[in-house]
Design an enzyme around this catalytic site. Structure first.
Site, PDB file in Angstrom:
ATOM      1  N   HIS A   8      -1.452  -0.284  -9.951  1.00  0.00           N
ATOM      2  CA  HIS A   8      -2.018  -1.220  -8.969  1.00  0.00           C
ATOM      3  C   HIS A   8      -2.577  -2.458  -9.690  1.00  0.00           C
ATOM      4  O   HIS A   8      -3.784  -2.743  -9.638  1.00  0.00           O
ATOM      5  CB  HIS A   8      -3.113  -0.543  -8.126  1.00  0.00           C
TER       6      HIS A   8
ATOM      7  N   GLU B  84      -4.233   6.859  -5.089  1.00  0.00           N
ATOM      8  CA  GLU B  84      -4.525   6.232  -6.399  1.00  0.00           C
ATOM      9  C   GLU B  84      -5.884   6.674  -6.916  1.00  0.00           C
ATOM     10  O   GLU B  84      -6.809   6.823  -6.116  1.00  0.00           O
ATOM     11  CB  GLU B  84      -4.507   4.701  -6.234  1.00  0.00           C
TER      12      GLU B  84
ATOM     13  N   ARG C 214       0.854  -1.179   0.000  1.00  0.00           N
ATOM     14  CA  ARG C 214       0.000   0.000   0.000  1.00  0.00           C
ATOM     15  C   ARG C 214       0.895   1.235   0.000  1.00  0.00           C
ATOM     16  O   ARG C 214       1.946   1.237   0.663  1.00  0.00           O
ATOM     17  CB  ARG C 214      -0.892   0.042   1.247  1.00  0.00           C
TER      18      ARG C 214
HETATM   19  C1  8YV Z   1      -6.827  -5.607  -5.818  1.00  0.00           C
HETATM   20  C2  8YV Z   1      -5.388  -5.475  -3.702  1.00  0.00           C
HETATM   21  O1  8YV Z   1      -6.390  -5.279  -7.070  1.00  0.00           O
HETATM   22  O2  8YV Z   1      -5.988  -7.584  -2.902  1.00  0.00           O
HETATM   23  C3  8YV Z   1      -5.672  -6.439  -2.627  1.00  0.00           C
HETATM   24  O3  8YV Z   1      -5.570  -6.043  -1.468  1.00  0.00           O
HETATM   25  O4  8YV Z   1      -4.962  -4.406  -3.486  1.00  0.00           O
HETATM   26  C4  8YV Z   1      -5.587  -5.915  -5.094  1.00  0.00           C
HETATM   27  O5  8YV Z   1      -5.473  -7.270  -5.220  1.00  0.00           O
HETATM   28  C5  8YV Z   1      -7.764  -4.581  -5.525  1.00  0.00           C
HETATM   29  O6  8YV Z   1      -7.457  -3.778  -4.493  1.00  0.00           O
HETATM   30  C6  8YV Z   1      -9.153  -5.098  -5.466  1.00  0.00           C
HETATM   31  O7  8YV Z   1      -9.982  -4.017  -5.355  1.00  0.00           O
END
Ligand code: 8YV
Length: 313
Positions: free
Chosen positions: A279, A261, A232
């Site tokens: 991401h 983001e 993150r």
């Molecule tokens: C996703 C992610 O792309 O799993 C997570 O925590 O950040 C990613 O895999 C995304 O956030 C799903 O909304």
């Protein structure tokens, strides 16, 4: 099941949206003209929220749904879900762990290789016709180097396994040593950054890791060091990171995540020592399908028996 029993906070993959709407009659909160008006009128009928790591579920939404029993989320990270508010009301929360470990680790390694070897930079160099004017600058060797891993969880372990294939020396920092892990534990993150050639961030987001990768950690990694982040944006002091990349106090970075983001700090766009990704670490057809299937499994299990398959611990 009453009308509006399932509320979907934001759009997910098209097929998952369709299944949620057609099979479960999920209401699309993001399509309501006035979100607060909708929850005011119908909030009391909602039993389950379906959301994602990106869309989250904050305390205000939880408070607006007095009969909420479960939050089923797409994604492994749950820093955007107010777990405390959920726990206080006995609301069950599920995420989608494990199914994305390989793809996230693959991208972490891809970002490391790219940042060190300049693959995307080389691509820009060729496309711009610069090769006709001279050779591409030398880059940084990856094989055999020292990799620090911040957060040796299920994804961090997959990164370590990939690094072993590149004959790298591996050490990690967690709150404590991980039982059975064959790699060296380093209790001091600053010491880990100082030792490492590369630092990969694979820890959880949220308050407990906020700003952990401080200016001091970035500078300890140093002018020849490379930072990779697939966790993150909140884990890193982003202003310090941008400044260190701009001034050469950090050698390079491969970033899949950012603080705000999809907005990326403007200063990064002009730098060749950073690889920027939108991401996308879990974003393969295979992994997203597995995540969607796990969301549906959690939802079905909760509706059938009041328990989810993969609860957030
Ligand atoms: C996703 C992610 O792309 O799993 C997570 O925590 O950040 C990613 O895999 C995304 O956030 C799903 O909304």
């Amino acid at each position: 099941m009453s009308d509006n029993a399932i509320l979907q906070v934001g759009p997910l993959a098209p097929q998952l949206n369709d299944t949620l709407q057609q099979q479960y009659g999920a209401v699309a909160l993001w399509q309501q003209a006035d979100r607060a008006a909708w929850t005011g009128a119908h909030g009391a009928s909602v039993r389950v929220v379906v959301t994602s790591a990106r869309h989250g579920c904050d305390a205000a939404l939880i408070a607006a749904l007095p009969k909420l029993q479960a939050i089923v989320s797409f994604g492994v990270g749950y820093d955007s879900i107010d777990l405390e508010a959920a726990r206080a009301r006995g609301i069950v929360v599920s995420n989608t762990p494990d199914v994305l470990n390989d793809c996230v680790a693959d991208l972490a390694f891809g970002l490391l290789l790219d940042s060190a070897r300049g693959i995307a930079h080389g691509d820009r160099f060729v496309r711009a016709g610069s090769w006709l004017q001279g050779a591409f600058p030398l880059t940084t060797r990856v094989s055999g180097k020292k990799l620090g891993i911040l957060g040796l969880g299920r994804i961090g372990e997959k990164v370590a396994r990939r690094a072993a294939g590149f004959d790298m020396k591996i050490a990690y920092h967690n709150r404590g040593p991980r039982a059975g892990a064959p790699w060296r534990f380093e209790a001091d993150l600053l010491a880990l950054a100082d030792w490492a050639d590369f630092l990969a961030i694979t820890c959880v987001g949220g308050p407990q890791t906020e700003g952990l990768v401080s200016r001091a950690v970035i500078e300890a990694l140093g002018p020849r060091g490379i930072l990779v982040n697939v966790s993150r944006g909140s884990v890193v002091d982003e202003d310090a990171l941008v400044e260190a990349l701009r001034t050469g106090r950090l050698g390079g970075a491969g970033l899949d995540v950012f603080r705000d983001e999809p907005r990326v700090p403007q200063a990064l766009l002009a730098l060749d020592n950073v690889v920027l990704a939108p991401h996308m670490a879990s974003g393969t057809h295979e992994t997203r399908a597995a995540m969607a299937a796990l969301v549906l499994e959690n939802l079905a299990a909760f509706l059938a028996g009041g328990k989810v398959v993969t609860p957030v611990a």
